[in-house]
Write an enzyme that holds these catalytic residues in place. Structure first.
Site, PDB file in Angstrom:
ATOM      1  N   GLU A  60      -2.793  -4.878 -61.366  1.00  0.00           N
ATOM      2  CA  GLU A  60      -1.696  -3.917 -61.521  1.00  0.00           C
ATOM      3  C   GLU A  60      -2.219  -2.487 -61.608  1.00  0.00           C
ATOM      4  O   GLU A  60      -1.642  -1.571 -61.018  1.00  0.00           O
ATOM      5  CB  GLU A  60      -0.856  -4.245 -62.749  1.00  0.00           C
ATOM      6  CG  GLU A  60       0.360  -3.335 -62.854  1.00  0.00           C
ATOM      7  CD  GLU A  60       1.295  -3.685 -63.990  1.00  0.00           C
ATOM      8  OE1 GLU A  60       2.392  -3.097 -64.033  1.00  0.00           O
ATOM      9  OE2 GLU A  60       0.939  -4.520 -64.844  1.00  0.00           O
ATOM     10  N   GLY A  78       4.286  -0.241 -62.272  1.00  0.00           N
ATOM     11  CA  GLY A  78       4.457  -1.626 -61.848  1.00  0.00           C
ATOM     12  C   GLY A  78       5.769  -2.187 -62.364  1.00  0.00           C
ATOM     13  O   GLY A  78       6.093  -2.034 -63.539  1.00  0.00           O
ATOM     14  N   VAL A  86      -7.372 -19.047 -59.492  1.00  0.00           N
ATOM     15  CA  VAL A  86      -7.858 -20.265 -58.841  1.00  0.00           C
ATOM     16  C   VAL A  86      -9.285 -20.656 -59.227  1.00  0.00           C
ATOM     17  O   VAL A  86      -9.738 -21.739 -58.882  1.00  0.00           O
ATOM     18  CB  VAL A  86      -7.735 -20.155 -57.298  1.00  0.00           C
ATOM     19  CG1 VAL A  86      -6.283 -20.017 -56.895  1.00  0.00           C
ATOM     20  CG2 VAL A  86      -8.550 -18.988 -56.756  1.00  0.00           C
ATOM     21  N   HIS A 103       3.629  -2.704 -48.048  1.00  0.00           N
ATOM     22  CA  HIS A 103       4.861  -1.961 -47.769  1.00  0.00           C
ATOM     23  C   HIS A 103       4.813  -0.644 -48.516  1.00  0.00           C
ATOM     24  O   HIS A 103       4.513  -0.610 -49.706  1.00  0.00           O
ATOM     25  CB  HIS A 103       6.083  -2.770 -48.225  1.00  0.00           C
ATOM     26  CG  HIS A 103       7.365  -1.990 -48.156  1.00  0.00           C
ATOM     27  ND1 HIS A 103       8.024  -1.752 -46.984  1.00  0.00           N
ATOM     28  CD2 HIS A 103       8.080  -1.373 -49.134  1.00  0.00           C
ATOM     29  CE1 HIS A 103       9.109  -1.029 -47.235  1.00  0.00           C
ATOM     30  NE2 HIS A 103       9.165  -0.793 -48.539  1.00  0.00           N
ATOM     31  N   GLY A 105       7.430   2.231 -49.023  1.00  0.00           N
ATOM     32  CA  GLY A 105       8.738   2.868 -48.876  1.00  0.00           C
ATOM     33  C   GLY A 105       8.830   4.109 -49.736  1.00  0.00           C
ATOM     34  O   GLY A 105       7.874   4.508 -50.390  1.00  0.00           O
TER      35      GLY A 105
END
Length: 144
Positions: A60, A78, A86, A103, A105
């Site tokens: 973050e 955030g 994992v 992305h 925007g």
């Protein structure tokens, strides 16, 4: 992505990134960012392994640095973090997080952050959505 300006801001006051030992690193690509963190007493579980919460905080914070580098003068916060852990990482190892902007925007940035150990093995895969507050995402391409 050049994160030198953000590193200077982070260095001016105590914060989570410095408390966990996160080091942000510039990359040659304009849509990627990187950070390193040594696994030590600041970010490990009592059992001697990297805390999953510290991994999410690393992701973050890295995504926030990336969005901030693209959107000078804006607050980038955030609003969603989702990750899968994992593999365990023992104290003494160093993890490297690579963030890629998916992305950009005006008000939302979505990042994919993969965290790997020093052997290059995937440790955690994290998706972060940032909300851009301020004059608009200078690095954004329109849309949401």
């Amino acid at each position: 992505m050049n994160v030198d300006r953000i590193n200077r801001i982070i260095g001016e006051c105590p914060n989570l990134s410095t408390a966990l030992g996160i080091e942000f690193i510039s990359t040659p690509e304009s849509d990627t960012c990187m950070a390193r963190m040594r696994v030590d007493e600041r970010n490990r579980q009592p059992f001697g392994f990297l805390s999953g919460g510290a991994s999410l905080a690393l992701a973050e914070n890295l995504a926030g640095v990336g969005s901030s580098a693209l959107c000078e003068g804006c607050a980038c916060v955030g609003i969603e973090v989702s990750g899968s852990h994992v593999k365990a990482v023992a104290e003494g190892d160093t993890v490297t997080a690579h963030g890629r902007l998916l992305h950009a925007g005006r008000t939302l940035h979505v990042w994919q952050v993969d965290i790997r150990n020093s052997a290059g093995e995937l440790i955690s895969s994290v998706r972060v959505t940032n909300y851009i507050i301020g004059k608009g995402a200078e690095g954004g391409k329109g849309g949401e």
